[in-house]
Scaffold this motif. Structure first.
Motif, PDB file in Angstrom:
ATOM      1  N   ARG A  95     -44.947 -22.701 -23.938  1.00  0.00           N
ATOM      2  CA  ARG A  95     -43.805 -22.239 -24.737  1.00  0.00           C
ATOM      3  C   ARG A  95     -44.040 -20.837 -25.288  1.00  0.00           C
ATOM      4  N   PHE A  96     -45.200 -20.627 -25.894  1.00  0.00           N
ATOM      5  CA  PHE A  96     -45.433 -19.337 -26.538  1.00  0.00           C
ATOM      6  C   PHE A  96     -45.730 -18.232 -25.518  1.00  0.00           C
ATOM      7  N   ALA A  97     -46.296 -18.613 -24.394  1.00  0.00           N
ATOM      8  CA  ALA A  97     -46.457 -17.624 -23.320  1.00  0.00           C
ATOM      9  C   ALA A  97     -45.091 -17.149 -22.840  1.00  0.00           C
ATOM     10  N   GLY A  98     -44.124 -18.075 -22.774  1.00  0.00           N
ATOM     11  CA  GLY A  98     -42.783 -17.718 -22.352  1.00  0.00           C
ATOM     12  C   GLY A  98     -42.011 -16.922 -23.387  1.00  0.00           C
ATOM     13  N   LEU A  99     -42.354 -17.094 -24.661  1.00  0.00           N
ATOM     14  CA  LEU A  99     -41.661 -16.371 -25.723  1.00  0.00           C
ATOM     15  C   LEU A  99     -42.053 -14.901 -25.761  1.00  0.00           C
ATOM     16  N   TRP A 100     -43.302 -14.594 -25.383  1.00  0.00           N
ATOM     17  CA  TRP A 100     -43.805 -13.235 -25.545  1.00  0.00           C
ATOM     18  C   TRP A 100     -42.890 -12.170 -24.927  1.00  0.00           C
ATOM     19  N   PRO A 101     -42.486 -12.297 -23.670  1.00  0.00           N
ATOM     20  CA  PRO A 101     -41.620 -11.248 -23.106  1.00  0.00           C
ATOM     21  C   PRO A 101     -40.259 -11.163 -23.779  1.00  0.00           C
ATOM     22  N   GLU A 102     -39.848 -12.216 -24.482  1.00  0.00           N
ATOM     23  CA  GLU A 102     -38.567 -12.195 -25.185  1.00  0.00           C
ATOM     24  C   GLU A 102     -38.667 -11.472 -26.520  1.00  0.00           C
ATOM     25  N   VAL A 103     -39.856 -11.482 -27.133  1.00  0.00           N
ATOM     26  CA  VAL A 103     -39.982 -10.937 -28.491  1.00  0.00           C
ATOM     27  C   VAL A 103     -40.724  -9.611 -28.536  1.00  0.00           C
ATOM     28  N   SER A 104     -41.356  -9.206 -27.444  1.00  0.00           N
ATOM     29  CA  SER A 104     -42.175  -8.001 -27.467  1.00  0.00           C
ATOM     30  C   SER A 104     -41.589  -6.907 -26.572  1.00  0.00           C
ATOM     31  N   THR A 105     -41.727  -5.669 -27.031  1.00  0.00           N
ATOM     32  CA  THR A 105     -41.282  -4.515 -26.239  1.00  0.00           C
ATOM     33  C   THR A 105     -42.459  -3.639 -25.827  1.00  0.00           C
ATOM     34  N   ARG A 106     -43.679  -4.145 -25.968  1.00  0.00           N
ATOM     35  CA  ARG A 106     -44.861  -3.342 -25.641  1.00  0.00           C
ATOM     36  C   ARG A 106     -45.861  -4.184 -24.861  1.00  0.00           C
ATOM     37  N   GLU A 107     -46.788  -3.521 -24.228  1.00  0.00           N
ATOM     38  CA  GLU A 107     -47.828  -4.189 -23.456  1.00  0.00           C
ATOM     39  C   GLU A 107     -49.117  -4.208 -24.285  1.00  0.00           C
ATOM     40  N   LEU A 108     -49.619  -5.398 -24.552  1.00  0.00           N
ATOM     41  CA  LEU A 108     -50.889  -5.565 -25.252  1.00  0.00           C
ATOM     42  C   LEU A 108     -51.820  -6.337 -24.324  1.00  0.00           C
ATOM     43  N   ASP A 109     -52.863  -5.680 -23.863  1.00  0.00           N
ATOM     44  CA  ASP A 109     -53.716  -6.239 -22.810  1.00  0.00           C
ATOM     45  C   ASP A 109     -54.347  -7.563 -23.189  1.00  0.00           C
ATOM     46  N   ASP A 110     -54.614  -7.773 -24.477  1.00  0.00           N
ATOM     47  CA  ASP A 110     -55.281  -9.015 -24.885  1.00  0.00           C
ATOM     48  C   ASP A 110     -54.388 -10.236 -24.742  1.00  0.00           C
ATOM     49  N   PHE A 111     -53.066 -10.042 -24.762  1.00  0.00           N
ATOM     50  CA  PHE A 111     -52.201 -11.220 -24.715  1.00  0.00           C
ATOM     51  C   PHE A 111     -52.383 -12.010 -23.425  1.00  0.00           C
ATOM     52  N   PRO A 112     -52.267 -11.422 -22.245  1.00  0.00           N
ATOM     53  CA  PRO A 112     -52.462 -12.222 -21.022  1.00  0.00           C
ATOM     54  C   PRO A 112     -53.875 -12.760 -20.877  1.00  0.00           C
ATOM     55  N   VAL A 113     -54.873 -12.027 -21.391  1.00  0.00           N
ATOM     56  CA  VAL A 113     -56.261 -12.500 -21.300  1.00  0.00           C
ATOM     57  C   VAL A 113     -56.423 -13.801 -22.075  1.00  0.00           C
ATOM     58  N   VAL A 114     -55.939 -13.809 -23.327  1.00  0.00           N
ATOM     59  CA  VAL A 114     -56.065 -15.017 -24.151  1.00  0.00           C
ATOM     60  C   VAL A 114     -55.188 -16.130 -23.598  1.00  0.00           C
ATOM     61  N   THR A 115     -54.002 -15.782 -23.127  1.00  0.00           N
ATOM     62  CA  THR A 115     -53.099 -16.788 -22.568  1.00  0.00           C
ATOM     63  C   THR A 115     -53.752 -17.525 -21.404  1.00  0.00           C
ATOM     64  N   THR A 116     -54.348 -16.786 -20.510  1.00  0.00           N
ATOM     65  CA  THR A 116     -55.008 -17.411 -19.361  1.00  0.00           C
ATOM     66  C   THR A 116     -56.155 -18.301 -19.801  1.00  0.00           C
ATOM     67  N   TRP A 117     -56.946 -17.832 -20.757  1.00  0.00           N
ATOM     68  CA  TRP A 117     -58.074 -18.631 -21.227  1.00  0.00           C
ATOM     69  C   TRP A 117     -57.600 -19.927 -21.874  1.00  0.00           C
ATOM     70  N   LEU A 118     -56.568 -19.856 -22.706  1.00  0.00           N
ATOM     71  CA  LEU A 118     -56.047 -21.063 -23.350  1.00  0.00           C
ATOM     72  C   LEU A 118     -55.545 -22.060 -22.307  1.00  0.00           C
ATOM     73  N   ALA A 119     -54.805 -21.569 -21.321  1.00  0.00           N
ATOM     74  CA  ALA A 119     -54.257 -22.455 -20.294  1.00  0.00           C
ATOM     75  C   ALA A 119     -55.356 -23.093 -19.448  1.00  0.00           C
ATOM     76  N   ASP A 120     -56.438 -22.368 -19.234  1.00  0.00           N
ATOM     77  CA  ASP A 120     -57.523 -22.871 -18.388  1.00  0.00           C
ATOM     78  C   ASP A 120     -58.493 -23.788 -19.133  1.00  0.00           C
ATOM     79  N   HIS A 121     -58.419 -23.830 -20.447  1.00  0.00           N
ATOM     80  CA  HIS A 121     -59.405 -24.585 -21.227  1.00  0.00           C
ATOM     81  C   HIS A 121     -58.759 -25.561 -22.205  1.00  0.00           C
ATOM     82  N   VAL A 122     -57.566 -26.043 -21.901  1.00  0.00           N
ATOM     83  CA  VAL A 122     -56.898 -26.992 -22.795  1.00  0.00           C
ATOM     84  C   VAL A 122     -57.782 -28.221 -22.979  1.00  0.00           C
ATOM     85  N   PRO A 123     -58.163 -28.543 -24.213  1.00  0.00           N
ATOM     86  CA  PRO A 123     -59.036 -29.700 -24.422  1.00  0.00           C
ATOM     87  C   PRO A 123     -58.264 -31.010 -24.330  1.00  0.00           C
ATOM     88  N   GLU A 124     -58.991 -32.087 -24.208  1.00  0.00           N
ATOM     89  CA  GLU A 124     -58.351 -33.404 -24.276  1.00  0.00           C
ATOM     90  C   GLU A 124     -57.779 -33.582 -25.672  1.00  0.00           C
TER      91      GLU A 124
END
Length: 369
Positions: free
Chosen positions: A191-220
């Protein structure tokens, strides 16, 4: 005469005064008074006085007094910001329903007095709740918290109140209707990954890095519970004379059913701690003082009371900072567009504040600088 704060953000007026205003008032006194009359809230026809309360940066809360003398009543009006609003955000009708359901099950929340879904009154739905005579601690300790021992008791109450919330029976049909706990963590990331392009007008390199890590490491998922979504000291009202007692938990807009450790991750990631450099989400700087528990103290106490395994707490803390970055970026973008005109205390600092939140998320994720 119309009234406003010095920064011009908070305009309160009558219907007549509102005509021709560049921005609609947040509180229309005669319209609210008529609605209160229809609901039987307070003395009919009583004059209204008001005061902006709370430190919220999106939804707006007023302490309203109606009438004079011994028959005067005090209550709280809560509404969302001026439109346009993002889909499903600032839903005051749902927030009031959450409070009613949880209040009936022993959770400490203010009693709901009335709900207005008619947007012709204030431009958005709003609700009215009882006024409680307590204190909300942010950057100043009240007299009752003048000792380190009292601040320790207040810290303990923060944890105990969260534990009690997470103990609410989610199998109860009325509670179960508040959300769908299964798959909560993965949904949050999507949900929040999808919201980012709707609410942001700038490119912040850390956003996709953290997004990928969160998606790849979702705990039980650590179980199913009522999740507040914004659980922090500034959303708790403490008893002014007994700071070890929480009178009420406030601001239920984000509440749903999900993983209880999401609340603990948010609480600890946003708790002001002298061992951590502050971010724009450190809203209660007072907890840097002696006697207040550290982030580690809060986590350890929660684990002792619940038996939860906190080995993945860093993931939940990274999630909290990452989600906060999305919320704050939305505020910053609205400010850039002139939709938060006059906000000189928070939004302008988000130009650097949002990258700071993403950097902190990287740190919690163990991704380095």
């Amino acid at each position: 005469m119309a009234e406003s704060r010095p920064d011009g953000v908070d305009v309160v007026a009558t219907r007549e005064q509102a005509v021709g205003m560049a921005m609609p008032p947040l509180l229309v006194l005669d319209a609210v008074g008529e609605w209160l009359d229809g609901q039987g809230i307070g003395p009919v026809g009583g004059a209204l006085s008001w005061e902006r309360i709370g430190d919220g940066q999106s939804n707006i809360t007023y302490l309203v007094r109606r009438g004079d003398g011994p028959d005067a009543t005090r209550f709280v009006v809560r509404r969302g910001p001026r439109p346009p609003l993002p889909p499903s955000a600032h839903d005051m009708v749902r927030e009031s329903r959450v409070q009613r359901v949880l209040g009936e099950r022993g959770v400490r929340v203010p009693r709901i007095l009335g709900v207005c879904e008619d947007e012709s009154v204030l431009g958005v739905p709003f609700y009215v709740m009882e006024h409680l005579d307590g204190v909300v601690v942010t950057d100043t300790d009240p007299p009752a918290l003048s000792s380190a021992q009292a601040r320790g008791r207040a810290s303990e109450a923060v944890v105990d109140t969260l534990v009690a919330l997470h103990a609410v029976d989610v199998a109860d049909p009325a509670v179960a209707a508040l959300g769908r706990p299964e798959g909560y963590l993965a949904r949050q990331v999507r949900r929040f990954a999808g919201l980012w392009p709707e609410v942001s007008t700038r490119e912040l390199d850390d956003f996709p890095v953290v997004t990928t890590w969160l998606a790849d490491h979702v705990p039980e998922q650590a179980g199913s519970a009522v999740v507040h979504g914004d659980y922090r000291l500034g959303n708790l009202m403490l008893d002014a004379s007994a700071p070890g007692r929480v009178l009420a938990v406030l601001d239920w807009e984000m509440a749903t059913l999900g993983d209880p450790l999401a609340d603990l991750g948010y609480l600890t990631a946003t708790w002001s701690d002298p061992a951590w450099e502050p971010t724009v989400m450190d809203h209660s700087s007072v907890t840097r003082r002696e006697g207040w528990w550290s982030r580690a103290d809060l986590a350890e106490a929660y684990a002792r009371r619940t038996g939860q395994d906190l080995s993945a707490l860093g993931w939940y803390q990274a999630l909290a900072m990452w989600k906060s970055a999305v919320f704050c970026e939305a505020m910053y973008t609205r400010w850039l567009r002139g939709e938060r005109a006059g906000d000189t205390t928070f939004a302008p600092f988000l130009e650097e504040g949002v990258p700071g939140l993403l950097a902190r998320a990287r740190s919690h994720a163990g991704l380095g600088a």
